[in-house]
Design a protein around this motif. Structure first.
Motif, PDB file in Angstrom:
ATOM      1  N   ALA A   6       1.045  -0.511  -0.277  1.00  0.00           N
ATOM      2  CA  ALA A   6      -0.356  -0.143   0.328  1.00  0.00           C
ATOM      3  C   ALA A   6       0.716   1.326   0.114  1.00  0.00           C
ATOM      4  O   ALA A   6       1.979   1.675   1.277  1.00  0.00           O
ATOM      5  N   GLY A   7       0.421   1.982  -1.289  1.00  0.00           N
ATOM      6  CA  GLY A   7       1.223   3.261  -0.769  1.00  0.00           C
ATOM      7  C   GLY A   7       0.919   4.261   0.185  1.00  0.00           C
ATOM      8  O   GLY A   7      -0.265   4.459   0.811  1.00  0.00           O
ATOM      9  N   VAL A   8       1.409   5.088   0.599  1.00  0.00           N
ATOM     10  CA  VAL A   8       1.727   6.443   2.061  1.00  0.00           C
ATOM     11  C   VAL A   8       1.557   7.649   1.026  1.00  0.00           C
ATOM     12  O   VAL A   8       2.524   8.028   0.452  1.00  0.00           O
ATOM     13  N   ASN A   9       0.395   8.601   0.878  1.00  0.00           N
ATOM     14  CA  ASN A   9       0.266  10.044   0.742  1.00  0.00           C
ATOM     15  C   ASN A   9       0.005  11.012   1.405  1.00  0.00           C
ATOM     16  O   ASN A   9      -0.038  10.611   2.929  1.00  0.00           O
ATOM     17  N   ARG A  10       0.378  12.523   0.804  1.00  0.00           N
ATOM     18  CA  ARG A  10       0.532  13.563   1.726  1.00  0.00           C
ATOM     19  C   ARG A  10      -0.930  13.423   2.248  1.00  0.00           C
ATOM     20  O   ARG A  10      -1.543  14.281   3.104  1.00  0.00           O
ATOM     21  N   PRO A  11      -2.147  12.532   1.668  1.00  0.00           N
ATOM     22  CA  PRO A  11      -3.531  13.017   2.319  1.00  0.00           C
ATOM     23  C   PRO A  11      -3.593  11.877   2.916  1.00  0.00           C
ATOM     24  O   PRO A  11      -5.017  11.893   4.332  1.00  0.00           O
ATOM     25  N   ASP A  12      -3.280  10.963   3.352  1.00  0.00           N
ATOM     26  CA  ASP A  12      -3.012  10.019   4.575  1.00  0.00           C
ATOM     27  C   ASP A  12      -3.092  10.709   6.152  1.00  0.00           C
ATOM     28  O   ASP A  12      -3.321  11.199   6.510  1.00  0.00           O
ATOM     29  N   ILE A  13      -1.718  11.269   5.796  1.00  0.00           N
ATOM     30  CA  ILE A  13      -1.387  12.766   6.917  1.00  0.00           C
ATOM     31  C   ILE A  13      -1.883  13.782   7.132  1.00  0.00           C
ATOM     32  O   ILE A  13      -3.507  13.752   8.236  1.00  0.00           O
ATOM     33  N   ALA A  52       3.783   1.909  10.026  1.00  0.00           N
ATOM     34  CA  ALA A  52       2.912   2.980   9.628  1.00  0.00           C
ATOM     35  C   ALA A  52       3.650   3.869  10.228  1.00  0.00           C
ATOM     36  O   ALA A  52       3.030   5.621   9.526  1.00  0.00           O
ATOM     37  N   LYS A  53       3.466   4.518  11.819  1.00  0.00           N
ATOM     38  CA  LYS A  53       3.736   5.805  12.485  1.00  0.00           C
ATOM     39  C   LYS A  53       5.418   6.110  11.793  1.00  0.00           C
ATOM     40  O   LYS A  53       5.473   7.291  11.244  1.00  0.00           O
ATOM     41  N   ALA A  54       5.726   4.903  11.475  1.00  0.00           N
ATOM     42  CA  ALA A  54       7.844   5.560  11.166  1.00  0.00           C
ATOM     43  C   ALA A  54       7.232   6.218   9.593  1.00  0.00           C
ATOM     44  O   ALA A  54       8.213   7.065   8.813  1.00  0.00           O
ATOM     45  N   SER A  55       6.745   5.301   8.746  1.00  0.00           N
ATOM     46  CA  SER A  55       6.525   5.948   7.232  1.00  0.00           C
ATOM     47  C   SER A  55       6.310   7.355   7.285  1.00  0.00           C
ATOM     48  O   SER A  55       6.518   8.319   6.342  1.00  0.00           O
ATOM     49  N   HIS A  56       5.014   8.226   8.584  1.00  0.00           N
ATOM     50  CA  HIS A  56       4.283   9.240   8.122  1.00  0.00           C
ATOM     51  C   HIS A  56       5.721   9.921   8.631  1.00  0.00           C
ATOM     52  O   HIS A  56       5.425  10.925   8.275  1.00  0.00           O
ATOM     53  N   GLU A  57       6.105   9.604  10.059  1.00  0.00           N
ATOM     54  CA  GLU A  57       7.158  10.379  10.164  1.00  0.00           C
ATOM     55  C   GLU A  57       8.459  10.681   9.192  1.00  0.00           C
ATOM     56  O   GLU A  57       8.747  11.918   9.078  1.00  0.00           O
ATOM     57  N   MET A  58       8.907  10.367   8.721  1.00  0.00           N
ATOM     58  CA  MET A  58       9.772  10.698   7.554  1.00  0.00           C
ATOM     59  C   MET A  58       9.248  10.680   6.194  1.00  0.00           C
ATOM     60  O   MET A  58       9.683  11.929   6.176  1.00  0.00           O
ATOM     61  N   LEU A  59       7.920  10.879   5.954  1.00  0.00           N
ATOM     62  CA  LEU A  59       7.444  11.541   4.886  1.00  0.00           C
ATOM     63  C   LEU A  59       6.623  12.685   5.096  1.00  0.00           C
ATOM     64  O   LEU A  59       7.352  13.348   5.096  1.00  0.00           O
TER      65      LEU A  59
END
Length: 332
Positions: free
Chosen positions: A44-51, A312-319
């Motif tokens: 699953a891709g991680v995107n700014r709209p997720d943030i 997922a938390k770490a992916s958001h922090e990196m983004l």
């Protein structure tokens, strides 16, 4: 064929806030409706709209799951009413209204594509949101054509890296901006003719110099704020300015006389509120015009890193750190 459980553990935001509010919660495995399939999520891709959803700025539409995630690659394990059962077992990459940060996710067949054989699960999951966004904004709203010049801000992001490749493949001259000069060789290898380091260089003047004073035909902007005024100064007669985001702020001052005299048009959009019909229309165009380029390897995502779903938390922090060059992807 995989057996499908009644429930699953998926990522939600327990309340609006920073990345620490992301938790694993039990949710029912969704049932595919008419025109839908159930996917066993492979990535699953991680995107700014997720943030933005996590922060409470953007909320899913009524009736849409609170599970985050707007794009997935998955294996079809169940077909809803009206869906050809020959899809069972196939890999699809899908744009979804939510639910991607999970082991199981429903997707509309009309907003899905067969995964080309040359793409990994991770690469396929990193494409749908970008394909729809770049196609609609750069080529439908921006009307970018062969031989024209486009300025792409935020070129190191997931959208920016894909837009650079798509614009180059379409025969446009591509100018990009980024703060990290170490990325310039990779951006130029992807099709950028000129890379501008915006903290140290006046991008407006650089664009005018590179086009011998004519200016650029299209601007793809994610910054907003004062950038809009500077973008307009860098644009050619009849230019199209397309706003995707507004990291510097959504309130801007625009001189209408400038727009009138130079016939510049302003455009903007967000993908999530688009109707099912509109997304289906876009998907058909993408399948015709862009997927052949993906299959040939001329267009594709740049993967920066992958994370386990539980991280997922770490992916958001990196983004949010601004260090990402390309896309982040969650894997089982």
């Amino acid at each position: 064929m995989n057996s499908v459980p009644a429930s699953m553990n998926a990522i939600i935001a327990r309340e609006p806030g920073d990345a620490s509010v992301l938790i694993m919660a039990e949710r029912p495995v969704p049932e595919p409706g008419a025109g839908e399939v159930l996917l066993r999520v492979l990535a699953a891709g991680v995107n700014r709209p997720d943030i933005m959803q996590r922060q409470g700025i953007a909320k899913p539409a009524a009736g849409v799951t609170d599970v985050l995630g707007l794009e997935v690659c998955g294996e079809v394990v169940k077909c809803g009413p009206g869906v050809d059962r020959q899809l069972l077992g196939r890999r699809l990459m899908s744009l979804v209204p939510g639910g991607g940060y999970a082991p199981w996710c429903v997707a509309a067949v009309d907003h899905s594509f067969d995964v080309p054989a040359n793409l990994s699960d991770t690469e396929a999951a990193a494409l749908p949101e970008g394909l729809f966004t770049v196609w609609h904004n750069l080529f439908e709203l921006g009307r970018l054509a062969m031989g024209e010049t486009v300025l792409i801000h935020g070129a190191g992001g997931g959208i920016g890296t894909l837009a650079t490749r798509m614009a180059h493949a379409a025969g446009a001259t591509v100018i990009v901006t980024d703060a990290n000069e170490s990325r310039f060789p990779a951006l130029q290898a992807s099709g950028a003719e000129l890379a501008i380091c915006w903290p140290t260089t006046d991008f407006t003047q650089a664009c005018l110099d590179h086009t011998e004073g004519r200016g650029v035909d299209v601007v793809l902007d994610v910054v907003g704020g004062d950038y809009v005024r500077r973008n307009l100064q860098a644009m050619a007669f009849g230019g199209r300015h397309v706003s995707l985001s507004f990291m510097q702020g959504s309130a801007v001052n625009v001189e209408l006389l400038t727009l009138m005299q130079r016939q510049i048009s302003l455009h903007s959009s967000t993908m999530r509120p688009q109707s099912h019909f509109e997304k289906t229309r876009m998907a058909k165009s993408i399948a015709r015009h862009v997927l052949p380029l993906v299959k040939s390897g001329r267009v594709g995502p740049r993967i920066h890193a992958t994370f386990p779903l539980a991280d997922a938390k770490a992916s958001h922090e990196m983004l949010e750190s601004g260090s990402v060059f390309g896309k982040l992807v969650l894997v089982p």
